[in-house]
Design a protein around this motif. Structure first.
Motif, PDB file in Angstrom:
ATOM      1  N   TYR A 103       0.742  -1.173  -0.035  1.00  8.76           N
ATOM      2  CA  TYR A 103       0.058   0.184  -0.187  1.00  8.76           C
ATOM      3  C   TYR A 103       0.792   1.390   0.021  1.00  8.76           C
ATOM      4  O   TYR A 103       0.501   2.338  -0.466  1.00  8.76           O
ATOM      5  N   ALA A 104       2.126   1.223   0.761  1.00 10.29           N
ATOM      6  CA  ALA A 104       2.869   2.375   0.788  1.00 10.29           C
ATOM      7  C   ALA A 104       3.866   2.370  -0.227  1.00 10.29           C
ATOM      8  O   ALA A 104       4.729   3.509  -0.311  1.00 10.29           O
ATOM      9  N   GLY A 105       4.463   1.339  -0.671  1.00 12.39           N
ATOM     10  CA  GLY A 105       5.648   1.210  -1.637  1.00 12.39           C
ATOM     11  C   GLY A 105       6.751   0.723  -1.172  1.00 12.39           C
ATOM     12  O   GLY A 105       6.834   0.512   0.235  1.00 12.39           O
ATOM     13  N   PHE A 106       7.517   0.092  -1.634  1.00 11.80           N
ATOM     14  CA  PHE A 106       8.750  -0.536  -1.317  1.00 11.80           C
ATOM     15  C   PHE A 106       9.700   0.383  -0.447  1.00 11.80           C
ATOM     16  O   PHE A 106      10.261   0.052   0.636  1.00 11.80           O
ATOM     17  N   PRO A 107       9.913   1.555  -0.867  1.00 14.39           N
ATOM     18  CA  PRO A 107      10.532   2.672  -0.220  1.00 14.39           C
ATOM     19  C   PRO A 107      10.354   2.989   1.179  1.00 14.39           C
ATOM     20  O   PRO A 107      11.192   2.984   2.085  1.00 14.39           O
ATOM     21  N   ALA A 108       9.041   3.142   1.453  1.00 12.74           N
ATOM     22  CA  ALA A 108       8.313   3.323   2.815  1.00 12.74           C
ATOM     23  C   ALA A 108       8.724   1.962   3.608  1.00 12.74           C
ATOM     24  O   ALA A 108       9.087   2.061   4.839  1.00 12.74           O
ATOM     25  N   ALA A 109       8.555   0.996   2.987  1.00 13.65           N
ATOM     26  CA  ALA A 109       8.611  -0.314   3.775  1.00 13.65           C
ATOM     27  C   ALA A 109      10.094  -0.468   4.089  1.00 13.65           C
ATOM     28  O   ALA A 109      10.354  -0.960   5.275  1.00 13.65           O
ATOM     29  N   VAL A 110      11.000  -0.318   3.247  1.00  9.01           N
ATOM     30  CA  VAL A 110      12.511  -0.478   3.301  1.00  9.01           C
ATOM     31  C   VAL A 110      13.000   0.449   4.537  1.00  9.01           C
ATOM     32  O   VAL A 110      13.641   0.056   5.472  1.00  9.01           O
ATOM     33  N   ASN A 111      12.318   1.819   4.530  1.00  9.12           N
ATOM     34  CA  ASN A 111      12.777   2.553   5.452  1.00  9.12           C
ATOM     35  C   ASN A 111      12.259   2.191   7.012  1.00  9.12           C
ATOM     36  O   ASN A 111      13.005   2.502   8.014  1.00  9.12           O
ATOM     37  N   ALA A 112      11.246   1.680   6.784  1.00 10.36           N
ATOM     38  CA  ALA A 112      10.428   1.354   8.097  1.00 10.36           C
ATOM     39  C   ALA A 112      11.139   0.202   8.687  1.00 10.36           C
ATOM     40  O   ALA A 112      11.500  -0.187   9.916  1.00 10.36           O
ATOM     41  N   LEU A 113      11.615  -0.722   7.930  1.00  8.68           N
ATOM     42  CA  LEU A 113      12.531  -2.053   8.230  1.00  8.68           C
ATOM     43  C   LEU A 113      13.673  -1.669   8.628  1.00  8.68           C
ATOM     44  O   LEU A 113      14.267  -2.139   9.668  1.00  8.68           O
ATOM     45  N   MET A 114      14.419  -0.563   8.150  1.00  6.80           N
ATOM     46  CA  MET A 114      15.497  -0.032   8.805  1.00  6.80           C
ATOM     47  C   MET A 114      15.373   0.532  10.217  1.00  6.80           C
ATOM     48  O   MET A 114      16.412   0.261  11.013  1.00  6.80           O
ATOM     49  N   VAL A 115      14.290   1.123  10.633  1.00  3.84           N
ATOM     50  CA  VAL A 115      14.164   1.679  11.885  1.00  3.84           C
ATOM     51  C   VAL A 115      13.642   0.411  12.848  1.00  3.84           C
ATOM     52  O   VAL A 115      14.199   0.437  13.882  1.00  3.84           O
ATOM     53  N   ALA A 116      13.015  -0.513  12.190  1.00  5.14           N
ATOM     54  CA  ALA A 116      12.950  -1.689  13.261  1.00  5.14           C
ATOM     55  C   ALA A 116      14.199  -2.528  13.471  1.00  5.14           C
ATOM     56  O   ALA A 116      14.395  -2.695  14.626  1.00  5.14           O
ATOM     57  N   LYS A 117      15.100  -2.629  12.530  1.00  5.86           N
ATOM     58  CA  LYS A 117      16.105  -3.112  12.772  1.00  5.86           C
ATOM     59  C   LYS A 117      17.192  -2.318  13.705  1.00  5.86           C
ATOM     60  O   LYS A 117      17.766  -2.919  14.548  1.00  5.86           O
ATOM     61  N   ASP A 118      17.326  -1.054  13.546  1.00  5.75           N
ATOM     62  CA  ASP A 118      17.700  -0.418  14.742  1.00  5.75           C
ATOM     63  C   ASP A 118      17.176  -0.502  16.162  1.00  5.75           C
ATOM     64  O   ASP A 118      17.897  -0.641  17.020  1.00  5.75           O
ATOM     65  N   VAL A 119      15.780  -0.514  16.116  1.00  5.48           N
ATOM     66  CA  VAL A 119      15.440  -0.668  17.547  1.00  5.48           C
ATOM     67  C   VAL A 119      15.611  -2.047  18.077  1.00  5.48           C
ATOM     68  O   VAL A 119      15.994  -2.218  19.282  1.00  5.48           O
ATOM     69  N   PHE A 120      15.534  -3.030  17.247  1.00  8.24           N
ATOM     70  CA  PHE A 120      15.867  -4.540  17.495  1.00  8.24           C
ATOM     71  C   PHE A 120      17.346  -4.820  18.115  1.00  8.24           C
ATOM     72  O   PHE A 120      17.372  -5.401  19.277  1.00  8.24           O
ATOM     73  N   ALA A 121      18.302  -4.009  17.253  1.00 11.77           N
ATOM     74  CA  ALA A 121      19.443  -4.085  17.779  1.00 11.77           C
ATOM     75  C   ALA A 121      19.837  -3.430  18.922  1.00 11.77           C
ATOM     76  O   ALA A 121      20.644  -3.841  19.842  1.00 11.77           O
ATOM     77  N   GLU A 122      19.300  -2.253  19.197  1.00 17.71           N
ATOM     78  CA  GLU A 122      19.218  -1.539  20.468  1.00 17.71           C
ATOM     79  C   GLU A 122      18.830  -2.425  21.842  1.00 17.71           C
ATOM     80  O   GLU A 122      19.407  -2.605  22.772  1.00 17.71           O
ATOM     81  N   LEU A 123      17.707  -3.265  21.174  1.00 21.33           N
ATOM     82  CA  LEU A 123      17.353  -3.857  22.558  1.00 21.33           C
ATOM     83  C   LEU A 123      17.974  -5.150  22.812  1.00 21.33           C
ATOM     84  O   LEU A 123      18.125  -5.581  23.834  1.00 21.33           O
ATOM     85  N   ASP A 124      18.722  -5.515  21.712  1.00 26.00           N
ATOM     86  CA  ASP A 124      19.552  -6.554  21.660  1.00 26.00           C
ATOM     87  C   ASP A 124      20.786  -6.343  22.624  1.00 26.00           C
ATOM     88  O   ASP A 124      21.198  -7.158  23.457  1.00 26.00           O
ATOM     89  N   ASN A 125      21.349  -5.010  22.302  1.00 28.78           N
ATOM     90  CA  ASN A 125      22.489  -4.793  23.133  1.00 28.78           C
ATOM     91  C   ASN A 125      22.027  -4.490  24.536  1.00 28.78           C
ATOM     92  O   ASN A 125      22.707  -4.948  25.486  1.00 28.78           O
ATOM     93  N   ILE A 126      20.883  -3.933  24.855  1.00 30.80           N
ATOM     94  CA  ILE A 126      20.514  -3.638  26.315  1.00 30.80           C
ATOM     95  C   ILE A 126      20.309  -5.302  26.968  1.00 30.80           C
ATOM     96  O   ILE A 126      20.681  -5.053  28.217  1.00 30.80           O
ATOM     97  N   SER A 127      19.909  -6.215  26.196  1.00 23.06           N
ATOM     98  CA  SER A 127      19.723  -7.547  26.798  1.00 23.06           C
ATOM     99  C   SER A 127      20.906  -8.149  27.010  1.00 23.06           C
ATOM    100  O   SER A 127      21.014  -9.002  28.090  1.00 23.06           O
ATOM    101  N   LYS A 128      22.014  -7.911  26.331  1.00 21.72           N
ATOM    102  CA  LYS A 128      23.205  -8.252  26.634  1.00 21.72           C
ATOM    103  C   LYS A 128      24.005  -7.925  27.818  1.00 21.72           C
ATOM    104  O   LYS A 128      25.043  -8.433  28.001  1.00 21.72           O
ATOM    105  N   THR A 129      23.658  -6.580  28.311  1.00 17.41           N
ATOM    106  CA  THR A 129      24.361  -6.041  29.337  1.00 17.41           C
ATOM    107  C   THR A 129      23.756  -6.377  30.605  1.00 17.41           C
ATOM    108  O   THR A 129      22.841  -6.933  30.878  1.00 17.41           O
TER     109      THR A 129
END
Length: 129
Positions: A103-129
């Motif tokens: 519905y929004a196009g691939f660019p919007a989804a790619v940008n959102a996936l990159m945001v999600a990837k950053d959030v997941f990485a931050e949470l992963d780093n927090i859980s490892k500390t």
């Protein structure tokens, strides 16, 4: 100010976003205290507090909407974090974002996936500390 709406909004904000939501409202309060109050009262006090959808379903809808807007990465990040707080899995979040490519196009989804990837990485780093 309607103290019932405000209290209900603060409770919903805390359930979804934890202390991060309070921090954002405090930052907004420095420049636009009335706007911060409106955010707590209307979206969180009136809408997020309704019974028709679960908090998880509301966050899924919010993520979908923010992906289709395509111009709100800070809000998307906050609501991805919030969705994890109310029971969404990383897989569900990725699936919602991928669905929005239709519905929004691939660019919007790619940008959102990159945001999600950053959030997941931050949470992963927090859980490892």
């Amino acid at each position: 100010m309607d103290s019932t709406r405000y209290t209900r909004g603060q409770d919903a904000l805390a359930r979804i976003h934890g202390h991060i939501g309070e921090g954002v409202m405090n930052e907004l309060g420095d420049i636009a205290p009335d706007f911060a109050r409106l955010i707590i009262e209307f979206p969180y006090g009136d809408i997020y507090s309704r019974q028709g959808l679960s908090p998880k379903e509301r966050q899924i809808a919010t993520i979908a909407s923010l992906v289709t807007l395509g111009n709100a990465p800070a809000e998307l990040k906050a609501h991805i974090q919030g969705s994890l707080n109310v029971g969404c899995t990383c897989e569900e979040i990725v699936e919602v974002i991928m669905q929005m490519a239709v519905y929004a196009g691939f660019p919007a989804a790619v940008n959102a996936l990159m945001v999600a990837k950053d959030v997941f990485a931050e949470l992963d780093n927090i859980s490892k500390t």
